[in-house]
Motif scaffolding. Structure first.
Motif, short mmCIF file in Angstrom:
data_model
loop_
_atom_site.label_atom_id
_atom_site.label_comp_id
_atom_site.label_asym_id
_atom_site.label_seq_id
_atom_site.Cartn_x
_atom_site.Cartn_y
_atom_site.Cartn_z
N LYS A 171 0.83 -1.21 0.00
CA LYS A 171 0.00 0.00 0.00
C LYS A 171 0.87 1.25 0.00
O LYS A 171 0.58 2.23 -0.73
N ARG A 172 1.92 1.25 0.82
CA ARG A 172 2.80 2.42 0.90
C ARG A 172 3.45 2.69 -0.46
O ARG A 172 3.50 3.84 -0.92
N ARG A 173 3.94 1.65 -1.12
CA ARG A 173 4.60 1.82 -2.41
C ARG A 173 3.60 2.30 -3.47
O ARG A 173 3.91 3.15 -4.29
N PHE A 174 2.39 1.75 -3.43
CA PHE A 174 1.37 2.14 -4.42
C PHE A 174 0.99 3.61 -4.26
O PHE A 174 0.88 4.35 -5.25
N LYS A 175 0.78 4.06 -3.04
CA LYS A 175 0.39 5.45 -2.80
C LYS A 175 1.48 6.41 -3.30
O LYS A 175 1.17 7.47 -3.86
N LYS A 176 2.72 6.03 -3.12
CA LYS A 176 3.84 6.86 -3.57
C LYS A 176 3.86 6.95 -5.10
O LYS A 176 4.04 8.04 -5.68
N LEU A 177 3.65 5.82 -5.78
CA LEU A 177 3.64 5.81 -7.25
C LEU A 177 2.45 6.61 -7.79
O LEU A 177 2.59 7.35 -8.77
N ARG A 178 1.29 6.44 -7.17
CA ARG A 178 0.10 7.17 -7.62
C ARG A 178 0.28 8.67 -7.47
O ARG A 178 -0.07 9.45 -8.37
N LYS A 179 0.83 9.09 -6.34
CA LYS A 179 1.05 10.51 -6.10
C LYS A 179 2.00 11.09 -7.14
O LYS A 179 1.79 12.20 -7.65
#
Length: 244
Positions: free
Chosen positions: A228-236
């Motif tokens: 989840k942490r990695r996904f949120k960073k990529l999306r941002k």
């Protein structure tokens, strides 16, 4: 005749007289006279030999000088030839480098033209795929240290497989299964019409993992939080780039 005989006798007498006079002069001469004559001859021969030797040495010296000059001329000519050869090689190398640069620039220009042409021809879904596919590839390649480098979110879990993987109640807890393999199919088929649809599937995958593995100490729960942490960073990062 008598006259002829007398003349002959007189001539012989004169010759004999000359011989006697010569012999008397020789007897009166001491040995030094002979030696002096022979010494003068030896001196003349020695002087002549010395002159010849000097002339020979002078010729040899001049010959060596000429040889030295010729050798210097040869070396100078050889040096000039070598310099010319180096200059020609340098020019050929510069020409090759210039040709390579021109070819490389032309190749890059062709690539850019092809990209522009492809962009003009691509569909809206293809354009959208170029945005979300890098995020998907990054999530697919994730490896989790607490799971020995495995990525469990690629595994398909449904009513046909849940029992086999040791989660028989999975479909009772998770009503709508989602995993990276499902998402990959939709990426390949360009099923997503908006970024939000892609984001929603990833978020569903995360919520399912946290729901079924609810214990904070569960290794899959920990992996899901990291995912989840990695996904949120990529999306941002993507959304920020789109706003610029």
């Amino acid at each position: 005749s008598l006259v002829d005989r007398e003349n002959k006798t007189l001539a012989e007498h004169n010759e004999l007289k000359k011989a006697e006079d010569l012999w008397n002069r020789v007897k009166r001469m001491d040995g030094s006279g002979w030696n002096n004559d022979f010494g003068r001859d030896d001196k003349k021969r020695s002087e002549s030999s010395s002159v010849k030797s000097k002339h020979r040495l002078e010729r040899e010296r001049k010959d060596k000088e000429e040889e030295g000059k010729l050798e210097q001329m040869f070396l100078l000519s050889e040096k000039r030839d070598q310099e010319k050869a180096r200059d020609r090689a340098k020019k050929r190398e510069e020409q090759r480098e210039l040709a390579y640069k021109m070819e490389e620039e032309e190749r890059r220009a062709n690539i850019e033209r092809e990209k522009e042409e492809a962009l003009r021809k691509e569909t809206p879904r293809q354009s959208l795929r170029r945005l979300y596919e890098p995020i998907f590839r990054t999530l697919w390649d994730l490896e989790f240290d607490n799971l020995n480098g495995a990525n469990p979110f690629r595994i398909v879990i449904d009513k046909d497989t849940c029992a086999a993987i040791g989660a028989p109640d999975y479909c009772e807890v998770v009503k709508k299964p989602m995993n990276l393999t499902y998402i990959e199919r939709k990426v390949t088929d360009e099923d997503y019409e908006t970024l939000q649809e892609f984001f929603a599937d990833v978020e569903l995958l995360i919520s399912n993992a946290l729901l079924y593995n609810s214990s904070p100490s569960n290794e899959y729960h920990i992996a899901a939080l990291e995912f989840k942490r990695r996904f949120k960073k990529l999306r941002k990062s993507l959304l920020t780039s789109l706003q610029q």
